[in-house]
Design a protein around this motif. Structure first.
Motif, mmCIF file in Angstrom:
data_model
loop_
_atom_site.group_PDB
_atom_site.id
_atom_site.type_symbol
_atom_site.label_atom_id
_atom_site.label_comp_id
_atom_site.label_asym_id
_atom_site.label_seq_id
_atom_site.Cartn_x
_atom_site.Cartn_y
_atom_site.Cartn_z
ATOM 1 N N PRO A 1 11.678 17.950 13.179
ATOM 2 C CA PRO A 1 10.268 17.553 13.071
ATOM 3 C C PRO A 1 10.131 16.117 12.551
ATOM 4 N N TYR A 2 11.037 15.696 11.658
ATOM 5 C CA TYR A 2 11.001 14.307 11.179
ATOM 6 C C TYR A 2 11.170 13.336 12.346
ATOM 7 N N SER A 3 12.262 13.497 13.099
ATOM 8 C CA SER A 3 12.526 12.510 14.156
ATOM 9 C C SER A 3 11.493 12.612 15.272
ATOM 10 N N GLU B 1 6.994 10.163 5.641
ATOM 11 C CA GLU B 1 7.799 11.248 5.087
ATOM 12 C C GLU B 1 9.144 11.074 5.761
ATOM 13 N N SER B 2 10.215 11.005 4.971
ATOM 14 C CA SER B 2 11.467 10.514 5.546
ATOM 15 C C SER B 2 12.657 11.472 5.454
ATOM 16 N N HIS B 3 12.457 12.652 4.880
ATOM 17 C CA HIS B 3 13.636 13.509 4.686
ATOM 18 C C HIS B 3 13.668 14.679 5.677
ATOM 19 N N SER C 1 8.341 13.291 14.804
ATOM 20 C CA SER C 1 7.134 12.592 14.344
ATOM 21 C C SER C 1 7.339 11.077 14.429
ATOM 22 N N LYS C 2 8.555 10.610 14.153
ATOM 23 C CA LYS C 2 8.820 9.172 14.267
ATOM 24 C C LYS C 2 8.767 8.744 15.744
ATOM 25 N N ALA C 3 9.267 9.611 16.640
ATOM 26 C CA ALA C 3 9.219 9.287 18.072
ATOM 27 C C ALA C 3 7.765 9.219 18.535
ATOM 28 N N LEU D 1 0.876 -1.180 0.000
ATOM 29 C CA LEU D 1 0.000 0.000 0.000
ATOM 30 C C LEU D 1 0.908 1.222 0.000
ATOM 31 N N ASP D 2 0.698 2.107 -0.956
ATOM 32 C CA ASP D 2 1.582 3.287 -1.029
ATOM 33 C C ASP D 2 0.811 4.455 -1.640
ATOM 34 N N ALA D 3 1.056 5.632 -1.113
ATOM 35 C CA ALA D 3 0.384 6.838 -1.622
ATOM 36 C C ALA D 3 1.151 7.464 -2.784
HETATM 37 N N1 LIG Z 1 16.380 5.831 4.874
HETATM 38 C C1 LIG Z 1 16.973 5.550 6.032
HETATM 39 O O1 LIG Z 1 18.198 5.602 6.134
HETATM 40 C C2 LIG Z 1 16.147 5.122 7.229
HETATM 41 C C3 LIG Z 1 16.798 4.687 8.380
HETATM 42 C C4 LIG Z 1 16.040 4.250 9.465
HETATM 43 C C5 LIG Z 1 14.657 4.238 9.378
HETATM 44 N N2 LIG Z 1 14.042 4.674 8.252
HETATM 45 C C6 LIG Z 1 12.563 4.601 8.202
HETATM 46 O O2 LIG Z 1 12.240 3.614 7.226
HETATM 47 C C7 LIG Z 1 11.011 3.948 6.593
HETATM 48 C C8 LIG Z 1 11.203 3.966 5.090
HETATM 49 O O3 LIG Z 1 12.200 4.938 4.765
HETATM 50 P P1 LIG Z 1 12.660 5.178 3.263
HETATM 51 O O4 LIG Z 1 14.017 5.747 3.324
HETATM 52 O O5 LIG Z 1 12.402 3.950 2.482
HETATM 53 O O6 LIG Z 1 11.636 6.310 2.827
HETATM 54 P P2 LIG Z 1 11.191 6.759 1.367
HETATM 55 O O7 LIG Z 1 10.902 8.222 1.499
HETATM 56 O O8 LIG Z 1 12.138 6.297 0.339
HETATM 57 O O9 LIG Z 1 9.819 5.973 1.130
HETATM 58 C C9 LIG Z 1 8.639 6.278 1.806
HETATM 59 C C10 LIG Z 1 7.484 5.621 1.040
HETATM 60 O O10 LIG Z 1 6.282 5.885 1.783
HETATM 61 C C11 LIG Z 1 5.278 6.320 0.871
HETATM 62 N N3 LIG Z 1 4.358 7.183 1.614
HETATM 63 C C12 LIG Z 1 4.602 8.433 2.106
HETATM 64 N N4 LIG Z 1 3.505 8.911 2.699
HETATM 65 C C13 LIG Z 1 2.549 7.941 2.618
HETATM 66 C C14 LIG Z 1 1.216 7.831 3.063
HETATM 67 N N5 LIG Z 1 0.630 8.835 3.714
HETATM 68 N N6 LIG Z 1 0.535 6.693 2.811
HETATM 69 C C15 LIG Z 1 1.110 5.668 2.126
HETATM 70 N N7 LIG Z 1 2.377 5.722 1.668
HETATM 71 C C16 LIG Z 1 3.092 6.841 1.912
HETATM 72 C C17 LIG Z 1 6.034 7.054 -0.227
HETATM 73 O O11 LIG Z 1 5.271 7.151 -1.415
HETATM 74 C C18 LIG Z 1 7.273 6.184 -0.366
HETATM 75 O O12 LIG Z 1 7.034 5.131 -1.272
HETATM 76 C C19 LIG Z 1 10.588 5.300 7.154
HETATM 77 O O13 LIG Z 1 9.620 5.075 8.133
HETATM 78 C C20 LIG Z 1 11.856 5.867 7.780
HETATM 79 O O14 LIG Z 1 11.545 6.669 8.876
HETATM 80 C C21 LIG Z 1 14.746 5.114 7.170
#
Ligand SMILES: NC(=O)c1ccc[n+]([C@@H]2O[C@H](COP(=O)([O-])OP(=O)(O)OC[C@H]3O[C@@H](n4cnc5c(N)ncnc54)[C@H](O)[C@@H]3O)[C@@H](O)[C@H]2O)c1
Length: 341
Positions: free
Chosen positions: A151-153, A84-86, A155-157, A32-34
């Motif tokens: 704000p990213y971290s 949202e990851s950035h 929200s994850k917390a 499932l992906d948006a």
């Molecule tokens: N990249 C890293 O180094 C890292 C490290 C530790 C943890 N994480 C965590 O791992 C997870 C994935 O990270 P990533 O780097 O693959 O991120 P990414 O940004 O590459 O991918 C995120 C995905 O989520 C989808 N998405 C975003 N909002 C959405 C919504 N409302 N509903 C459904 N889908 C949605 C996006 O379309 C995308 O496909 C995240 O939760 C991030 O916090 C990432």
């Protein structure tokens, strides 16, 4: 078994789907992906050839969509990568981070609670905040204080706290993993490693925040995915597992390493104004998952980074397509937002 992977069109989620298709050939894998700017169907091209895989477009923060989906499909396991990851984007526009990362996780938790579905939350070491540069003896274990900086971290917390609250209050079967920075194929080229590879290859300047001394602990995405798989199989409900490879590099050293591999000059490096609230150092203590679940990272960094650099160079059309699509998706988002004003 039917496994829902949210955010599977992104970097780590897609790598996890490919791992599941290998390890669980009899299971049904639903993504499932948006499809935000970071999600791309090209990433899932090979998965779509597999009859055990299905893609569903949808937003985890839309409770109507989620409830309907969970009523129709009978998932056994949900793994939540959608986010949202950035960090940089969260400094510009925190609202969407709270919506997706906090509200979206809570909506998924609710759906799992009602049906007692196993839920795994993919979190980050960034929830612990920063460590000082002059204390190499310090690292984050699972009991380290949660003190997010961006704000990213934050929200994850928030999402992590909700997961633990759902476990404690409603006995929802949850686990959480907190991983360090990942590298590997299919990462959106706004993040440090792919961004530097592509810019260096094009002989463009490489923007490095501040003095470049900030330290990150790097792990290959495949090792992260293996760890999550192990937690699903053997993890204890209600527990948090840190994941990291004891592989610390300053941002500057990482950029220099990439330049060296590409045979490019360090004169491409350009120091730019530091990120607001920039964390100095992350370092993970992963003893718990190593001891309790027997996880060991397998990808050796020198080899992994070499292969990653080659992957981005060999997949120029993937890079181009994800960047172009992201550009149009963002333009469309701004257009719709301005129409709603
Ligand atoms: N990249 C890293 O180094 C890292 C490290 C530790 C943890 N994480 C965590 O791992 C997870 C994935 O990270 P990533 O780097 O693959 O991120 P990414 O940004 O590459 O991918 C995120 C995905 O989520 C989808 N998405 C975003 N909002 C959405 C919504 N409302 N509903 C459904 N889908 C949605 C996006 O379309 C995308 O496909 C995240 O939760 C991030 O916090 C990432």
């Amino acid at each position: 078994m039917k496994i829902l992977v949210t955010g599977g069109a992104g970097f780590i989620g897609s790598n996890f789907i490919y791992l599941l298709l290998e390890k669980e050939p009899e299971s049904e894998i639903v993504c499932l992906d948006a499809l935000t700017y970071a999600g791309n169907m090209n990433t899932l091209k090979k998965a779509q050839e597999n009859p055990h895989f299905r893609f569903i477009y949808g937003d985890i923060a839309d409770d109507v969509v989620i409830e309907r989906l969970f009523d129709q499909e009978h998932f056994d396991v949900v793994v939540n990568f959608a986010a949202e990851s950035h960090v940089d984007r969260s400094i510009v526009d925190p609202t969407i981070f709270v919506k997706t990362n906090v509200l979206g996780t809570q909506i998924l938790l609710n759906a799992c609670w009602k049906r007692q579905i196993r839920f795994h939350q993919v979190s980050t070491d960034e929830v612990y905040g920063e460590l000082p540069l002059d204390r190499p003896d310090l690292s984050f274990d699972e009991n380290f204080v949660i003190r997010p900086s961006s704000p990213y971290s934050a929200s994850k917390a928030g999402a992590d706290h909700l997961c633990l609250a759902y476990f404690r209050t409603f006995h929802t079967p949850v686990t959480i993993s907190r991983c360090s920075n990942n590298y590997g194929p299919y990462q959106f080229p706004e993040k440090l490693i792919p961004l530097m590879i592509l810019r260096a290859q094009a002989n463009e300047s490489l923007p490095v925040y501040g003095d470049g001394k900030n330290v990150r602990d790097w792990l290959h995405v495949r090792d992260h995915c293996e760890a999550i798989y192990l937690i699903l199989k053997k993890g204890t409900l209600g527990e948090v597992y840190n994941i990291g490879g004891n592989n610390e590099h300053s941002n500057l050293n990482m950029v220099k390493m990439i330049l060296k591999q590409l045979n490019k000059s360090e004169s491409l490096i350009q120091f730019v104004e530091d990120r607001l609230g920039h964390d100095l150092r992350y370092a993970i203590n992963a003893q718990k998952i190593r001891k309790e679940l027997g996880w060991v990272p397998k990808v050796e960094f020198e080899q992994g980074i070499k292969e990653t650099i080659s992957w981005y160079l060999d997949h120029a059309s993937w890079c181009q397509s994800i960047l172009t699509q992201a550009y149009f998706k963002e333009n469309e988002r701004y257009r719709l937002e301005s129409l709603q004003k």
